[in-house]
Design a protein around this motif. Structure first.
Motif, PDB file in Angstrom:
ATOM      1  N   ASN A  19     -12.696   7.965   1.732  1.00  9.89           N
ATOM      2  CA  ASN A  19     -12.254   7.653   0.364  1.00  9.89           C
ATOM      3  C   ASN A  19     -11.009   8.450  -0.003  1.00  9.89           C
ATOM      4  N   ALA A  20     -10.929   9.692   0.433  1.00  8.22           N
ATOM      5  CA  ALA A  20      -9.757  10.523   0.135  1.00  8.22           C
ATOM      6  C   ALA A  20      -8.518   9.968   0.823  1.00  8.22           C
ATOM      7  N   ILE A  21      -8.648   9.532   2.072  1.00  6.62           N
ATOM      8  CA  ILE A  21      -7.511   8.959   2.792  1.00  6.62           C
ATOM      9  C   ILE A  21      -7.063   7.667   2.124  1.00  6.62           C
ATOM     10  N   ALA A  22      -8.030   6.832   1.712  1.00  6.46           N
ATOM     11  CA  ALA A  22      -7.684   5.578   1.027  1.00  6.46           C
ATOM     12  C   ALA A  22      -6.962   5.862  -0.289  1.00  6.46           C
ATOM     13  N   ALA A  23      -7.410   6.859  -1.034  1.00  9.02           N
ATOM     14  CA  ALA A  23      -6.772   7.200  -2.307  1.00  9.02           C
ATOM     15  C   ALA A  23      -5.353   7.716  -2.100  1.00  9.02           C
ATOM     16  N   ILE A  24      -5.130   8.497  -1.061  1.00  4.40           N
ATOM     17  CA  ILE A  24      -3.785   9.001  -0.774  1.00  4.40           C
ATOM     18  C   ILE A  24      -2.858   7.849  -0.387  1.00  4.40           C
ATOM     19  N   ASN A  25      -3.362   6.900   0.409  1.00  8.52           N
ATOM     20  CA  ASN A  25      -2.548   5.735   0.780  1.00  8.52           C
ATOM     21  C   ASN A  25      -2.178   4.900  -0.437  1.00  8.52           C
ATOM     22  N   ILE A  26      -3.108   4.714  -1.356  1.00 11.90           N
ATOM     23  CA  ILE A  26      -2.829   3.962  -2.583  1.00 11.90           C
ATOM     24  C   ILE A  26      -1.775   4.689  -3.423  1.00 11.90           C
ATOM     25  N   ALA A  27      -1.904   5.998  -3.545  1.00 12.90           N
ATOM     26  CA  ALA A  27      -0.924   6.772  -4.316  1.00 12.90           C
ATOM     27  C   ALA A  27       0.462   6.708  -3.685  1.00 12.90           C
ATOM     28  N   GLN A  28       0.527   6.769  -2.363  1.00 12.63           N
ATOM     29  CA  GLN A  28       1.819   6.683  -1.681  1.00 12.63           C
ATOM     30  C   GLN A  28       2.440   5.303  -1.887  1.00 12.63           C
ATOM     31  N   ARG A  29       1.639   4.233  -1.786  1.00 11.20           N
ATOM     32  CA  ARG A  29       2.152   2.882  -2.011  1.00 11.20           C
ATOM     33  C   ARG A  29       2.689   2.722  -3.436  1.00 11.20           C
ATOM     34  N   GLN A  30       1.976   3.297  -4.404  1.00 12.64           N
ATOM     35  CA  GLN A  30       2.426   3.216  -5.799  1.00 12.64           C
ATOM     36  C   GLN A  30       3.743   3.970  -5.991  1.00 12.64           C
ATOM     37  N   LEU A  31       3.874   5.140  -5.389  1.00 11.53           N
ATOM     38  CA  LEU A  31       5.122   5.889  -5.476  1.00 11.53           C
ATOM     39  C   LEU A  31       6.270   5.099  -4.861  1.00 11.53           C
ATOM     40  N   GLU A  32       6.046   4.454  -3.708  1.00 11.45           N
ATOM     41  CA  GLU A  32       7.087   3.650  -3.083  1.00 11.45           C
ATOM     42  C   GLU A  32       7.468   2.460  -3.955  1.00 11.45           C
TER      43      GLU A  32
END
Length: 134
Positions: A19-32
């Motif tokens: 879940n932590a890895i998925a949340a970090i990926n979502i945050a990175q996609r939003q920043l991009e």
């Protein structure tokens, strides 16, 4: 993530790691996505110099995107923008077939570019050293 919720177990192999890895990926996609909507946000400025009779220049790995390319004068100030090539080749209706399809083969100061993920392709082929700001 453990800073926000101390009950999370995000260490290697623990219950909340996926879940932590998925949340970090979502945050990175939003920043991009946000960075892509705002010109010059998180943009790196890179100077590139062409080499005589070499069609390509290597792209810096620090570039996120290309907002524009400006030719620089000898004093380091912008002289003008150069245009991206939307397509390679073209139709020159004033010449008879088959001479009406082609690209200039002579060298000169590049007026257009095509950027792949690895290189810039200059048109026409550079006749000398010219500096560009990306």
């Amino acid at each position: 993530m453990a800073v926000f919720d101390r009950s999370l177990r995000v260490g290697s192999g623990e219950a909340d790691e996926a879940n932590a890895i998925a949340a970090i990926n979502i945050a990175q996609r939003q920043l991009e996505n946000i960075a892509a909507t705002y010109p010059r946000m998180l943009q790196d400025v890179v100077n590139i110099a062409t080499v005589a009779n070499t069609e390509t220049s290597t792209i810096s790995t620090s570039l996120l995107r290309i907002d524009g390319v400006q030719q620089l004068g000898a004093d380091g100030y912008p002289v003008g923008d150069i245009e991206p090539m939307d397509h390679v080749g073209g139709h020159v209706p004033t010449l008879p077939w088959p001479l009406n399809v082609g690209l200039p083969t002579s060298a000169g100061i590049p007026a257009a570019y095509y950027a792949s993920f690895v290189s810039f392709y200059w048109l026409p082929r550079p006749s000398g050293v010219t500096s560009y700001r990306i």
